[in-house]
Design a protein around this motif. Sequence first.
Motif, short mmCIF file in Angstrom:
data_model
loop_
_atom_site.label_atom_id
_atom_site.label_comp_id
_atom_site.label_asym_id
_atom_site.label_seq_id
_atom_site.Cartn_x
_atom_site.Cartn_y
_atom_site.Cartn_z
N LEU A 1 0.91 -1.28 -0.12
CA LEU A 1 -0.09 0.10 -0.03
C LEU A 1 0.91 1.07 0.13
N ARG A 2 0.43 1.98 -0.92
CA ARG A 2 1.05 3.37 -1.01
C ARG A 2 0.18 4.60 -0.64
N HIS A 3 0.84 5.69 -0.15
CA HIS A 3 -0.24 6.69 0.40
C HIS A 3 0.10 7.93 -0.66
N LYS A 4 -0.91 8.22 -1.42
CA LYS A 4 -0.82 9.52 -2.30
C LYS A 4 -0.79 10.90 -1.49
N PRO A 5 -0.29 11.97 -2.29
CA PRO A 5 0.02 11.94 -3.62
C PRO A 5 1.26 11.66 -3.64
N ASP A 6 2.38 11.63 -2.77
CA ASP A 6 3.86 11.51 -3.08
C ASP A 6 4.20 10.15 -2.95
N GLY A 7 3.11 9.07 -2.79
CA GLY A 7 3.54 7.67 -2.93
C GLY A 7 4.38 7.11 -1.90
N HIS A 8 4.52 7.76 -0.68
CA HIS A 8 5.28 6.92 0.43
C HIS A 8 4.55 5.58 0.86
N GLU A 9 5.37 4.83 1.40
CA GLU A 9 4.82 3.71 2.11
C GLU A 9 3.54 3.86 3.21
N LEU A 10 2.50 3.47 2.99
CA LEU A 10 1.53 3.33 3.95
C LEU A 10 1.81 2.96 5.46
N GLU A 11 1.69 3.77 6.23
CA GLU A 11 1.96 3.19 7.67
C GLU A 11 0.58 3.45 8.59
N PRO A 12 -0.55 2.29 8.48
CA PRO A 12 -1.47 2.61 9.15
C PRO A 12 -1.62 2.48 10.40
N ALA A 13 -2.43 3.18 11.03
CA ALA A 13 -2.48 3.24 12.59
C ALA A 13 -3.95 3.79 13.05
N VAL A 14 -4.19 3.56 14.11
CA VAL A 14 -5.30 4.28 14.79
C VAL A 14 -4.67 5.36 15.83
N THR A 15 -5.04 6.70 15.51
CA THR A 15 -4.41 7.50 16.48
C THR A 15 -5.68 8.44 17.26
N CYS A 16 -5.31 8.89 18.21
CA CYS A 16 -6.05 9.74 18.96
C CYS A 16 -6.45 11.16 18.21
N SER A 17 -7.50 11.62 18.13
CA SER A 17 -8.09 12.68 17.40
C SER A 17 -7.55 13.94 18.17
N CYS A 18 -7.36 13.79 19.23
CA CYS A 18 -6.86 15.17 19.97
C CYS A 18 -5.35 15.38 20.04
N CYS A 19 -4.49 14.33 20.23
CA CYS A 19 -2.87 14.26 20.32
C CYS A 19 -2.19 13.97 19.08
N GLY A 20 -2.93 13.02 18.35
CA GLY A 20 -2.56 12.39 17.16
C GLY A 20 -1.48 11.05 17.54
N GLU A 21 -1.27 10.89 18.69
CA GLU A 21 -0.39 9.63 19.01
C GLU A 21 -1.41 8.34 18.78
N PRO A 22 -0.77 7.29 18.17
CA PRO A 22 -0.96 5.89 18.16
C PRO A 22 -1.74 5.48 19.47
N VAL A 23 -3.12 4.96 19.61
CA VAL A 23 -3.83 4.58 20.89
C VAL A 23 -3.71 3.03 21.01
N ARG A 24 -3.13 2.51 22.08
CA ARG A 24 -2.93 1.18 22.58
C ARG A 24 -3.97 0.90 23.62
N ILE A 25 -4.38 -0.34 23.71
CA ILE A 25 -5.26 -0.69 24.68
C ILE A 25 -5.05 -0.23 25.99
N ARG A 26 -3.89 -0.41 26.36
CA ARG A 26 -3.36 -0.22 27.71
C ARG A 26 -3.50 1.44 28.05
N ASP A 27 -3.41 2.22 27.11
CA ASP A 27 -3.36 3.65 27.27
C ASP A 27 -4.67 4.37 27.20
N VAL A 28 -5.67 3.60 26.87
CA VAL A 28 -6.99 3.96 26.94
C VAL A 28 -8.10 3.43 27.91
N ASP A 29 -8.63 4.45 28.65
CA ASP A 29 -9.62 4.29 29.78
C ASP A 29 -11.14 4.56 29.00
#
Length: 321
Positions: free
Chosen positions: A276-304
């Motif tokens: 998978l590549r991410h347009k428009p510059d075609g870099h490799e896609l690095e999917p993650a689910v992030t926090c809408s507030c701080c933008g950091e990846p969310v892990r189960i241990r870090d979520v109440d």
Amino acid sequence: MSEQKFIRTCSIWRALEVVGDTSILLILEASWIGARRFDDFRLRSDLLPTLLSNRLKRLVETGILEKRLYSDKPPRHEYHLTDKGRDLYWTALMMLRWERRWAPREGKLDIRLRHKTCGQVFDPTPSCLHCKAEITASQVRWAEGPGVGWMAVRYSRRRQHRSAAAERSANTALMDEVAQITGDRWAGLVLRSIFTGLRKFDEICRDTAMATNILSERLSWLVDKGVIALHEYSSVPRRFEYRLTEKGIDYYPVLLMLLLWGDKYYLSPEGPPLLLRHKPDGHELEPAVTCSCCGEPVRIRDVDYEVVEPLRAPDALATAG
């Protein structure tokens, strides 16, 4: 002897072979919000005891849950997520995101998520860690990877359990409509085909190796759900194809996180089937689910989380006597 059919290899297919069952998804949902014992799962999922017992056994066999003894006399067990099970958390968050956006909310539970890292209540967001942008289906380009190929179809006979989600009580309902779709692996394969540009009935049939009657039923069901729509692309002769609606396009992050999980646990020796590549510059896609507030990846241990009671329609005003 019937002709052997083959399907395009894909980590989504391999993931759906394990979790593409509505009853299993309801059990995992219950586990995310604290169920550990049989009666807890029964209360949360509304599944019949025999079906629940069967699916718990399957989840233990596939390494998603582990069974722990908590009482010797009489023997009693709890079910806990393994690392493999916890790695489905991003898929669960994307399912929750889709359910909130597209399914009726009245009469359903909700979950308030708080990110311990920033302390904020957040919405889970599908993001690319490389560029920090939100991922949308239109911004992802795919190519065949080293693990692409064809494998023999092994369709086991499964009854449909869509009603298991649709008929839950308001006290337990959290993710119903999305569990019906993700829990039907054939529907998942149909959507995979359409997302990769295969829109005509014959194209989807060849890609999924489904029986035509099963494919017709799944396509009609997805149309009724508003996930895909039938479009006429030729008037003489009349020809039709299936296109994703906005609701269907927004399901993409669920499939993406299933692919990520499938790549981690069911990768072929040759490597990933899709790159998978991410347009428009075609870099490799690095999917993650992030926090809408701080933008950091969310892990189960870090979520109440906090369970929010079902929304109710306001009572009708009493008429004047």
